[in-house]
Design an enzyme around this catalytic site. Structure first.
Site, PDB file in Angstrom:
ATOM      1  N   ARG A 233       0.886  -2.798   4.379  1.00 50.53           N
ATOM      2  CA  ARG A 233       2.227  -2.465   4.840  1.00 50.53           C
ATOM      3  C   ARG A 233       3.187  -3.579   4.449  1.00 50.53           C
ATOM      4  O   ARG A 233       2.833  -4.754   4.440  1.00 50.53           O
ATOM      5  CB  ARG A 233       2.260  -2.279   6.371  1.00 50.53           C
ATOM      6  CG  ARG A 233       1.690  -0.948   6.850  1.00 50.53           C
ATOM      7  CD  ARG A 233       2.564   0.221   6.434  1.00 50.53           C
ATOM      8  NE  ARG A 233       2.057   1.512   6.920  1.00 50.53           N
ATOM      9  CZ  ARG A 233       1.291   2.324   6.216  1.00 50.53           C
ATOM     10  NH1 ARG A 233       0.901   1.967   4.995  1.00 50.53           N
ATOM     11  NH2 ARG A 233       0.897   3.477   6.717  1.00 50.53           N
ATOM     12  N   GLU A 261      12.036   0.140   2.872  1.00 51.47           N
ATOM     13  CA  GLU A 261      11.836   1.081   1.768  1.00 51.47           C
ATOM     14  C   GLU A 261      12.790   2.265   1.928  1.00 51.47           C
ATOM     15  O   GLU A 261      12.932   2.772   3.046  1.00 51.47           O
ATOM     16  CB  GLU A 261      10.381   1.565   1.764  1.00 51.47           C
ATOM     17  CG  GLU A 261       9.389   0.429   1.543  1.00 51.47           C
ATOM     18  CD  GLU A 261       7.958   0.835   1.805  1.00 51.47           C
ATOM     19  OE1 GLU A 261       7.054   0.114   1.348  1.00 51.47           O
ATOM     20  OE2 GLU A 261       7.738   1.861   2.481  1.00 51.47           O
ATOM     21  N   HIS A 283       5.814   2.381  -3.317  1.00 51.44           N
ATOM     22  CA  HIS A 283       4.990   2.975  -2.259  1.00 51.44           C
ATOM     23  C   HIS A 283       4.329   4.280  -2.729  1.00 51.44           C
ATOM     24  O   HIS A 283       4.445   5.337  -2.088  1.00 51.44           O
ATOM     25  CB  HIS A 283       5.810   3.235  -0.997  1.00 51.44           C
ATOM     26  CG  HIS A 283       4.982   3.279   0.254  1.00 51.44           C
ATOM     27  ND1 HIS A 283       5.398   2.750   1.443  1.00 51.44           N
ATOM     28  CD2 HIS A 283       3.741   3.778   0.484  1.00 51.44           C
ATOM     29  CE1 HIS A 283       4.471   2.938   2.371  1.00 51.44           C
ATOM     30  NE2 HIS A 283       3.446   3.565   1.804  1.00 51.44           N
TER      31      HIS A 283
END
Length: 309
Positions: A233, A261, A283
């Protein structure tokens, strides 16, 4: 059954037709915080990936019985509020393990093999002017005999460890909770793992114990030439610290996750002097076509199972 899907854009081009067999479906590509309560007002089932479902949202939906999180992490749900209201919350675990493991090695080999340099070298026309058949530029090493340290030896971490061992790497791990025990691999402290590892990969959740786990001192402890990969993460690696250290110490960093993000600009990592040492992907480790299909199928199954019960 009235089903509301709040952020279908996160599923890409994966078919959502299976939801229509379960009831009356309303789907939104994206839903802002201001729109959530109104959109779920008549819902019996909510499907969300990242849209926050808090107590106020639940209060606005008196018929709500089930919240399906189309992901593994459920920190976007107020679980206490759901429990008080008798609302069931279900997530999906394990659907993206193979995809994340594959991306871990993809990032490693891109950095370790200096793929960017060699690809650009050929496409620039430089190789065509060489006197010999092979251009030996930045050197790369083999994984055999190297030490691979894993931070977070859950399902993904164990799978990475197993493959790293096939390549001949020596694997050790650090348990961020202190509770994980695995007799197959050496358990060590964070400091020893960082100091001794040629490759470090992070597969841990973000919590009070892991936030900024890798900061100035840890980055400075890394071996010169070592590779650090974060597929856990964002927030586990201190991005401000990294933007400074990466320019003064020859380490290589692969990030699939960031603290915020999408990435915001300006960002300190976009202004470093040695961009060849940094590889960022948006991601995507979890997003293989197969993983997304498994995710949707499992979410549909969660609704079916709940309806039967």
């Amino acid at each position: 059954m009235r089903i509301v899907l709040l952020d279908t854009l996160t599923f890409g081009d994966t078919s959502l037709e299976g939801f229509k067999e379960l009831g009356d479906v309303t789907a939104y590509e994206m839903t802002s915080a201001d729109e959530t309560a109104e959109r779920v007002r008549n819902a019996e089932v909510i499907v969300t990936n990242k849209v926050v479902i808090n107590d106020a949202v639940m209060e606005s939906a008196p018929n709500l019985k089930l919240i399906c999180v189309a992901a593994t992490g459920m920190n976007n749900i107020d679980h206490d509020a759901a429990a008080r209201r008798g609302i069931v919350v279900k997530n999906v675990a394990g659907y993206s393990t193979d995809a994340v493991v594959q991306h871990t090695f993809s990032m490693l080999f891109y950095l370790m093999g200096h793929s960017r340099y060699y690809d650009e070298y050929v496409k620039s026309g430089e190789w065509q002017r060489e006197a010999v058949f092979a251009h030996i530029g930045p050197s790369f090493s083999e994984l055999r005999g190297k030490t691979w340290g894993i931070i977070g030896l859950g399902e993904i971490g164990r799978s990475v460890a197993n493959i790293a061992r096939v390549f001949g790497a020596n694997v050790c791990y650090y348990s961020t909770s202190g509770k994980n025990e695995n007799d197959e691999y050496e358990k060590t402290t964070l400091s020893r793992l960082i100091e001794n590892s040629d490759v470090i990969s992070i597969h841990a959740p973000l919590n009070a114990m892991t936030e900024n786990l890798i900061s100035h001192s840890e980055l400075l402890q890394m071996k010169d030439g070592a590779v650090l990969l974060n597929l856990g993460r964002g927030g586990i690696v201190d991005e401000d610290a990294l933007s400074v250290i990466i320019d003064v110490k020859p380490i290589f960093i692969g990030l699939d996750v960031l603290a915020k993000e999408p990435m915001k600009t300006p960002h300190p990592l976009l202004a470093i002097k040695h961009p060849e040492r940094l590889y960022i992907t948006p991601h995507i480790a979890w997003t293989s076509r197969e993983a997304r299909e498994r995710l949707i199928a499992a979410t549909i199954e969660n609704i079916k199972t709940f309806a039967i019960v």
